[in-house]
Design an enzyme around this catalytic site. Structure first.
Site, PDB file in Angstrom:
ATOM      1  N   HIS A   1      51.232  41.636  36.699  1.00  0.00           N
ATOM      2  CA  HIS A   1      51.862  42.179  35.487  1.00  0.00           C
ATOM      3  C   HIS A   1      52.796  41.171  34.842  1.00  0.00           C
ATOM      4  O   HIS A   1      52.778  40.977  33.625  1.00  0.00           O
ATOM      5  CB  HIS A   1      52.647  43.457  35.826  1.00  0.00           C
TER       6      HIS A   1
ATOM      7  N   GLU B   1      34.072  46.996  36.223  1.00  0.00           N
ATOM      8  CA  GLU B   1      35.077  46.451  37.138  1.00  0.00           C
ATOM      9  C   GLU B   1      34.814  46.860  38.580  1.00  0.00           C
ATOM     10  O   GLU B   1      35.501  46.399  39.498  1.00  0.00           O
ATOM     11  CB  GLU B   1      36.485  46.888  36.713  1.00  0.00           C
TER      12      GLU B   1
ATOM     13  N   ASP C   1      39.924  43.387  38.365  1.00  0.00           N
ATOM     14  CA  ASP C   1      39.523  44.254  39.471  1.00  0.00           C
ATOM     15  C   ASP C   1      38.153  43.883  40.025  1.00  0.00           C
ATOM     16  O   ASP C   1      37.925  43.948  41.235  1.00  0.00           O
ATOM     17  CB  ASP C   1      39.514  45.721  39.032  1.00  0.00           C
TER      18      ASP C   1
ATOM     19  N   CYS D   1      37.569  41.587  29.135  1.00  0.00           N
ATOM     20  CA  CYS D   1      38.988  41.789  28.837  1.00  0.00           C
ATOM     21  C   CYS D   1      39.883  41.431  30.010  1.00  0.00           C
ATOM     22  O   CYS D   1      41.095  41.594  29.937  1.00  0.00           O
ATOM     23  CB  CYS D   1      39.243  43.231  28.406  1.00  0.00           C
TER      24      CYS D   1
END
Length: 576
Positions: free
Chosen positions: A191, A433, A457, A504
């Site tokens: 993050h 993912e 992921d 993405c």
């Protein structure tokens, strides 16, 4: 003495400044008997007043820099400090037991926190436990004379040094003063790294020990291009990095000339380079960097920045703002992706051994259908304001997609029956993912309008390696031939059915991965806005047919990630 650490280059640029330690303070104290209770109560009152002033200042900063909605979380903190029961409880403990203010504060705060945490049937009251903990730690800091770090109160140019940065930390960062940050943990997909790229400030993560070797106020250089940290540099070293920073600024000016250009390869193949966003406020960076639409709108931030489930109208306004803000370009909206490392205090999720493999994303949406339908209705209403594409995350089976799509169709029919206008041009796709979905892409491609590959992921699931676990981080390998083989199957499967494929995940803006992805035939690359122009510049130097040969060679002839990297580096030397 000059010292150097090496971490992971997470966000481009050079930052030079004094260290600001955003670390847990030492709030330990001794319980002692007192003879002057009035003096202790005065100390307590002064600490409460100082805390109120600090929190009010933080609130004003967040309201101005981020938004009034985000600032309202601090109203709860101010309410705690104004609660006479809390203050009187501490005061009474001081006078009745003749103990110091620190001990009384700890006793009363612990009682309140335990009481609120035990209210399992009342999520709102459980949230108050966290507020009391935050506020009383600040009061304790003032009693002890210990500084409580508050990013929002920074008023000079600094470099943040932290174990990691939380979403609430990054929400308070002011780019005018925070010139960069460095952390102990994390990787390019953490993050804090993603937020650094969104804020367009240099960052290095995963140094393992930076908080142990840097002291408050130390001069620090962060090299977000190479991943180096220079601690207490001499004047000569500072001068070298100032020159490097100036050269990078010049490079950015060159990239800026491509802002209004199409994304074309050297041989004229056109791709789309879009941006990832979390809130409508991110549109400024999207427009300034010439992104060709939004490839990922992470709607979970609407939920994470709210004290309760956002209403249909609140969501509608947010989606409308983004659709209108990109002037007719496509916007791919991912439905709520909560779970894993993203929690909501007002949504009670089960305790799980492996939350990343558990109850999250579309799995929650299909179970909590009222919440899901509210979001879908808001999206459908907003669809008339632009080119909307809806994407479901964490799809593992074809039936999951069919179930989610059926709910979307039901809500569309209801709105139309009510007389509400809804676009008939909405594309509906899924994130790839989960390896099972990637392997079965040839079947999914018959039913979806598009794929968007979530490599963050997909890589960790394929390699069975938690991307945030430093002990197995070496297995997080975007260029591994196994990953490239999966990507090729997904892209080829979509193209066979006439569908487009985007990406993405952070791999889309990775300068080593871009040549391989171009060669695999990826149609849309979506990334942090700060990476758009750099990627457009790189694509312009690449021949798509030559990159196709490169990608095929990487898949068919390479056995290790090191071999793939060497292959790409050899090619990059030739195009310099």
């Amino acid at each position: 003495m000059t010292n150097q650490l090496v971490g992971i280059a997470a966000s481009d640029g050079i930052a030079i400044g004094k260290a600001y330690l955003l670390t847990e303070p030492d709030l330990s104290f001794d319980k002692v008997s007192i003879t002057d209770p009035e003096g202790e109560i005065k100390r307590l009152l002064d600490s409460f007043e100082k805390s109120k002033n600090e929190i009010q200042g933080i609130r004003e900063h967040v309201a101005k820099a981020v938004g009034e909605d985000e600032a309202q979380v601090f109203d709860a903190h101010l309410m705690v400090l104004s609660d006479p029961e809390l203050f009187d409880g501490i005061k009474n403990d001081i006078t009745e037991n003749m103990v110091n203010a620190e001990a009384a504060l700890s006793t009363v705060a612990t009682m309140y926190i335990s009481m609120f945490e035990s209210m399992e049937d009342n999520p709102y009251m459980q949230e108050r436990a966290a507020d009391i903990k935050d506020v009383t730690e600040r009061v304790m800091g003032h009693l002890l004379g210990v500084k409580i770090p508050s990013p929002a109160t920074i008023n000079e140019e600094v470099v943040i040094v932290a174990k990691d940065l939380t979403p609430s930390d990054t929400a308070q960062l002011n780019r005018d003063y925070v010139k960069g940050f460095v952390t102990d943990i994390g990787g390019r997909t953490s993050h804090s790294a993603i937020m650094a790229r969104s804020l367009e400030i240099p960052a290095v993560v995963g140094t393992k020990e930076v908080t142990q070797v840097i002291a408050e106020g130390d001069m620090v250089i962060i090299d977000g291009l190479e991943g180096d940290i220079i601690i207490r540099p001499n004047e000569e070293t500072i001068a070298v990095y100032q020159e490097k920073a100036a050269a990078f600024k010049e490079q950015q000016l060159e990239w800026a000339k491509l802002k209004d250009s199409k994304s074309l390869s050297k041989d004229g193949k056109q791709i789309e380079i879009a941006a990832n966003i979390g809130t409508p406020k991110d549109l400024t960076g999207v427009i300034e960097n010439g992104a060709e639409g939004i490839g990922l709108y992470r709607t979970e931030f609407l939920y994470m920045d709210s004290e309760d489930f956002p209403t249909e109208d609140e969501q509608y306004e947010a989606y409308k703002a983004v659709l209108e803000g990109v002037n007719g370009q496509a916007v791919v909206v991912r439905t709520m992706d909560i779970g894993g490392d993203k929690e909501l205090p007002y949504l009670q999720l089960p305790e799980e051994m492996n939350p990343f493999l558990g109850y999250r994303a579309v799995r929650i949406s299909l179970a909590e259908t009222e919440m899901f339908r509210t979001q879908l209705r808001a999206l459908l209403r907003a669809s008339v304001h632009g080119k909307l594409r809806i994407m479901f995350p964490m799809i593992a089976t074809v039936n999951e997609f069919r179930d989610a799509k059926a709910i979307l169709d039901e809500e569309k029919a209801k709105l139309e029956a009510e007389g509400t206008e809804v676009s008939n041009e909405i594309q509906v796709g899924i994130m790839i993912e989960i390896p099972a979905a990637a392997v079965l892409a040839h079947q999914f491609a018959k039913e979806v309008d598009f794929f968007s590959i979530g490599t963050n992921d997909l890589i960790q699931y394929t390699m069975a390696a938690d991307r945030m676990n430093e002990r197995v981080s070496y297995l997080y390998q975007p260029y591994n031939p196994a990953i490239l083989t999966l990507l090729k199957h997904v892209i080829d499967s979509a193209h066979a059915e006439g569908k487009w494929v985007g990406m993405c995940g952070e791999m889309a803006g990775d300068q080593t991965a871009v040549p391989l992805l171009l060669g695999l035939g990826l149609d849309e690359f979506s990334m942090s806005a700060s990476s758009v122009l750099k990627t457009r510049s790189l694509v312009a130097k690449l021949d798509s047919k030559e990159m196709e040969k490169l990608a095929n060679k990487a898949i068919n002839e390479c056995a290790t990630v090191e071999e793939v990297i060497a292959l790409v580096e050899e090619m990059q030397e030739l195009i310099k």
